[in-house]
Design an enzyme around this catalytic site. Sequence first.
Site, PDB file in Angstrom:
ATOM      1  N   SER A 100      -0.297  33.301 -17.645  1.00 15.43           N
ATOM      2  CA  SER A 100       0.634  32.420 -18.354  1.00 15.43           C
ATOM      3  C   SER A 100       1.919  33.140 -18.695  1.00 15.43           C
ATOM      4  O   SER A 100       2.870  32.509 -19.137  1.00 15.43           O
ATOM      5  CB  SER A 100       0.048  31.953 -19.676  1.00 15.43           C
ATOM      6  OG  SER A 100      -1.317  31.898 -19.664  1.00 15.43           O
ATOM      7  N   HIS A 121       0.313  29.244 -11.577  1.00 16.00           N
ATOM      8  CA  HIS A 121      -0.072  28.972 -12.964  1.00 16.00           C
ATOM      9  C   HIS A 121      -0.468  27.500 -13.143  1.00 16.00           C
ATOM     10  O   HIS A 121       0.386  26.606 -13.060  1.00 16.00           O
ATOM     11  CB  HIS A 121       1.122  29.345 -13.869  1.00 16.00           C
ATOM     12  CG  HIS A 121       0.852  29.178 -15.322  1.00 16.00           C
ATOM     13  ND1 HIS A 121       1.838  28.944 -16.236  1.00 16.00           N
ATOM     14  CD2 HIS A 121      -0.307  29.202 -16.028  1.00 16.00           C
ATOM     15  CE1 HIS A 121       1.310  28.843 -17.428  1.00 16.00           C
ATOM     16  NE2 HIS A 121       0.010  28.988 -17.335  1.00 16.00           N
ATOM     17  N   GLU A 133       2.883  25.854 -11.902  1.00 20.68           N
ATOM     18  CA  GLU A 133       4.129  26.628 -12.002  1.00 20.68           C
ATOM     19  C   GLU A 133       3.997  27.790 -11.008  1.00 20.68           C
ATOM     20  O   GLU A 133       3.056  28.586 -11.113  1.00 20.68           O
ATOM     21  CB  GLU A 133       4.272  27.140 -13.447  1.00 20.68           C
ATOM     22  CG  GLU A 133       5.616  27.730 -13.778  1.00 20.68           C
ATOM     23  CD  GLU A 133       5.692  28.145 -15.266  1.00 20.68           C
ATOM     24  OE1 GLU A 133       4.666  28.551 -15.849  1.00 20.68           O
ATOM     25  OE2 GLU A 133       6.793  28.068 -15.836  1.00 20.68           O
ATOM     26  N   ASN A 171       5.726  28.550 -20.888  1.00 20.29           N
ATOM     27  CA  ASN A 171       5.420  29.119 -22.202  1.00 20.29           C
ATOM     28  C   ASN A 171       6.652  29.530 -22.993  1.00 20.29           C
ATOM     29  O   ASN A 171       6.573  29.705 -24.208  1.00 20.29           O
ATOM     30  CB  ASN A 171       4.404  30.255 -22.064  1.00 20.29           C
ATOM     31  CG  ASN A 171       3.021  29.661 -21.876  1.00 20.29           C
ATOM     32  OD1 ASN A 171       2.615  28.809 -22.659  1.00 20.29           O
ATOM     33  ND2 ASN A 171       2.336  30.042 -20.824  1.00 20.29           N
TER      34      ASN A 171
END
Length: 263
Positions: A100, A121, A133, A171
Amino acid sequence: MGAGIAQVVAASGRRVSLHDSEAGAVERALEAMSRSLAKLAEKGGADPEDVLAYVTPADEVVPADLMIEAVVEDLAVKQELFRRADRVFPPEAVLASNTSSIPIASLAAVTDRADRVIGMHFFNPVPVLRLVEVIRAEQTSDDTTSAILELARALGKTPAEARDFPGFVSNRILMPFINEAVYALQDGIAEAEAIDTIAKLGFAHPIGPLALADLIGLDTCIAIMDVLHEGLDDPKYAPCPLLREHVAAGRMGRKSGRGFYEY
Ligand code: CAA
């Protein structure tokens, strides 16, 4: 997340070996996959047994065309796994990480195939959420990137590309949102339920930020925030003390039965 990833790869008709160094983890993953596949089958999805037939539990990391690593968010642990996979996997294989936040370049650097290392991801719950991602490090080749974008689409996902920068895009946005919700709770501005109701009904989010933190795991949230904090060298990303307090008390979220809520 490894279970969810293995499930969507198997559901696309590709063979998967599922390995975890912790005893019992693969069995728990298979149970989670069965539950998820049963829900999907009720809505016209494939027969769970047909999908599970593509999954083989493995006692070791076994060679394949692709590795998708989904171990704990710890650089040293991930680097050790990438070193091991680099020795075991055929030279043309791609090594992907579901990290992440950990820089893909730092995983590529410990292998002799830096051009074939990439971030892939997924989002939790993997069988439901459509985003992947895709994070390309400085060393990642065009061919590797194209292959992974194509694979994500073949899994029924929508890929979005991001640069290899702390927290990538997902994130960088999500963790400050969650952290601010924890500060609102710590400052006594509202109860957890009220904070989550505001996000759900006010912003049309499926679940509120505190329930989402419980889903991700509070220890994982801290690990990601630490990477943002150190990597971007900005105190605004430092985890709220209440998050650390909960983790120290063993309140990790859903996986430990208690986080901001009880499960
Ligand atoms: N497998 C299959 N189906 C599932 C499932 C699973 N694991 N989990 C939920 N579902 C299905 C349910 O069966 C249900 O189907 P129906 O609508 O047909 O009944 C549907 O999804 C909705 O589930 P629920 O009714 O239980 O509850 P919900 O409406 O709140 O949905 C949720 C659950 C999908 C988890 C939803 O709350 C959601 O999308 N939440 C946000 C999740 C999110 O933001 N995830 C990203 C986390 S960040 C991350 O993963 C990466 C990172 O880097 C930290």
